[in-house]
Design a protein around this motif. Structure first.
Motif, PDB file in Angstrom:
ATOM      1  N   LEU A 113       4.867  -0.194 -12.977  1.00 31.59           N
ATOM      2  CA  LEU A 113       3.603   0.231 -13.565  1.00 31.59           C
ATOM      3  C   LEU A 113       2.957  -1.001 -14.167  1.00 31.59           C
ATOM      4  N   GLU A 114       1.680  -1.232 -13.879  1.00 31.36           N
ATOM      5  CA  GLU A 114       0.973  -2.395 -14.396  1.00 31.36           C
ATOM      6  C   GLU A 114      -0.168  -1.954 -15.301  1.00 31.36           C
ATOM      7  N   ASP A 128      -3.384  -3.804 -17.592  1.00 32.02           N
ATOM      8  CA  ASP A 128      -4.102  -5.032 -17.903  1.00 32.02           C
ATOM      9  C   ASP A 128      -4.076  -5.310 -19.400  1.00 32.02           C
ATOM     10  N   ASP A 150       0.812  -1.215   0.000  1.00 27.18           N
ATOM     11  CA  ASP A 150       0.000   0.000   0.000  1.00 27.18           C
ATOM     12  C   ASP A 150       0.848   1.268   0.000  1.00 27.18           C
ATOM     13  N   THR A 198      -2.513   2.836 -16.326  1.00 27.78           N
ATOM     14  CA  THR A 198      -1.608   2.024 -15.493  1.00 27.78           C
ATOM     15  C   THR A 198      -1.815   2.315 -14.014  1.00 27.78           C
ATOM     16  N   ARG A 199      -1.336   1.397 -13.191  1.00 31.73           N
ATOM     17  CA  ARG A 199      -1.368   1.566 -11.738  1.00 31.73           C
ATOM     18  C   ARG A 199       0.022   1.265 -11.191  1.00 31.73           C
ATOM     19  N   LEU A 200       0.392   1.935 -10.129  1.00 34.72           N
ATOM     20  CA  LEU A 200       1.682   1.732  -9.474  1.00 34.72           C
ATOM     21  C   LEU A 200       1.540   0.681  -8.376  1.00 34.72           C
ATOM     22  N   CYS A 201       2.447  -0.306  -8.396  1.00 37.72           N
ATOM     23  CA  CYS A 201       2.435  -1.350  -7.371  1.00 37.72           C
ATOM     24  C   CYS A 201       3.873  -1.618  -6.942  1.00 37.72           C
ATOM     25  N   LYS A 238       4.504   9.083 -13.766  1.00 41.65           N
ATOM     26  CA  LYS A 238       4.264   8.005 -14.732  1.00 41.65           C
ATOM     27  C   LYS A 238       4.674   8.411 -16.142  1.00 41.65           C
TER      28      LYS A 238
END
Length: 416
Positions: free
Chosen positions: A115-116, A118, A8, A38-41, A15
């Motif tokens: 960065l992910e 789908d 988290d 994208t999402r940061l994980c 980005k």
């Protein structure tokens, strides 16, 4: 093992700047669009982002940290490292493009932020962004070239080791064969000496034992000579060049095998083309090559079968006059994947556990040197040998045909 979830406390990243580093040819609006998809994980060290041979639907761009890409070679060799990926590199694209399982495993080596994207969003970007598609193609091809170079270097190292092992093996065989010769000769000499004593001559039981010793030492001597022959074929073999009456050689050798063949009701047929020429060659080596071809045919032909030997004139490469000896049997045949391997030293098609010392016993084993010697003799004379067979089948018996071609006048050895 439980499922690992993204942390988290993923740090904040620009980005767009990261995607600009990853994709050189994208316009600003395309970078903004991709950033929005994208999402940061963040994942701990040792986390598997992609698992080889497992379906995946996520595309990754590394923002911080490192990940290693590995591919499993075999159970014995384990995983092979392809490369280490760092900031600005992307991974996981091939499985999404091909709609296939992952081709390699990607595992984080440090805490890693990515960065992910789908699969659906990735495909959408590719469909309306030719620049992104071109970037991916370019980088993927570069990676493939790098992997090819790594594979070539690995093969070079492996071949060097194999050549060294092969040389050491042949040196050991040569030493062992020479060391065995003396005790075998002594054993045979003592057995013959014992036969000269009157008391021994008068005892049938003892004579039977001596016969067994003599047959055993004779067989051991044959194997030792085979071992020495096979060491010669890998060296600069010096061959004689004298007239060889090939048809007479074939007739004589087949005649010597007639008794063994008749015991198994195998018909031996000889067919000479009247124009088959004599050749200039090394008579001792030619006899050995023909002997191994004939014995091999008898050995893999069931009782009641047929072995046909034909000779004929042929033209070899570069219009060189030559002769061909073909040995056709009605035996169990040979699968295509073994057609080249049977000429390798010590290669056994059947199970070694079924080994038999009988030279002409059906499917009887041996040291696996006979056909290797045939190929060595053919090459030393500038000829070649190969086998034709539709496959292995003990019920329908498709058989094999071995072809040995030799020049009428041998030139320099050729690598075939």
């Amino acid at each position: 093992m439980g499922i690992l979830y993204p942390m988290d406390n993923a740090p904040a990243f620009d980005k767009v700047s990261l995607l600009r580093l990853a994709f050189k040819g994208l316009e600003e609006d395309e970078l903004q669009e991709m950033a929005g998809l994208t999402r940061l994980c963040t994942y701990p060290a040792g986390h598997v982002l992609c698992q080889e041979d497992v379906e995946g639907d996520v595309f990754f761009v590394i923002a911080d940290g490192h990940a290693m890409i590995t591919k499993r070679i075999s159970e014995q060799e384990g995983e092979h490292l392809l490369r280490i990926a760092g900031r600005g590199e992307w991974i996981g694209e091939m499985a999404l493009i091909q709609d296939a399982p992952r081709a390699a495993t990607v595992r984080t080596t440090t805490e890693c932020t990515v960065l992910e994207m789908d699969k659906q969003d990735f495909e959408s970007m590719l469909s309306h962004s030719p620049r992104m598609a071109i970037d991916i193609i370019r980088v993927t091809l570069d990676r493939m070239r790098e992997n090819d170079q790594l594979a070539i270097e690995d093969l070079k190292r492996a071949n060097k080791v194999l050549r060294l092992l092969d040389r050491n093996k042949l040196e050991f065989i040569q030493i062992a064969a020479h060391e065995l010769r003396t005790p075998i000769t002594v054993l045979a000499g003592y057995a013959n000496l014992l036969r000269s004593f009157p008391d021994i001559k008068a005892s049938p039981a003892v004579n039977e034992v001596l016969d067994g010793i003599s047959k055993g030492t004779e067989r051991m001597s044959e194997v030792v000579n085979l071992m020495l022959d096979v060491t010669r074929i890998d060296s600069d073999m010096k061959i004689a060049s004298v007239p060889v009456p090939l048809k007479q050689f074939v007739n004589d050798l087949m005649g010597k095998l007639a008794k063994a063949a008749s015991e198994r009701r195998i018909e031996l047929i000889i067919e000479h083309d009247p124009d088959t020429p004599n050749i200039n060659a090394d008579p001792g080596l030619i006899q050995k090559a023909l002997h191994h071809l004939f014995v091999n045919a008898i050995k893999y032909t069931p009782d009641g079968g047929k072995v046909t030997v034909t000779t004929r004139p042929v033209m070899l490469e570069n219009d060189i006059p030559g002769v061909e000896v073909s040995v056709k049997d009605t035996g169990i045949g040979l699968d295509p994947e073994h057609h080249e391997l049977v000429f390798e030293k010590f290669y056994q098609v059947g199970a070694v556990s079924l080994h038999s010392s009988g030279k002409t016993t059906f499917k009887g084993g041996g040291p696996g040197l006979g056909l290797a010697i045939v190929r060595g003799v053919a090459r030393a004379h500038g000829g070649k040998v190969w086998v034709e067979s539709p496959g292995y089948d003990e019920a329908n018996l498709p058989g094999c045909t071995f072809h040995l071609q030799l020049p009428v006048n041998p030139g320099m050895p050729q690598n075939r």
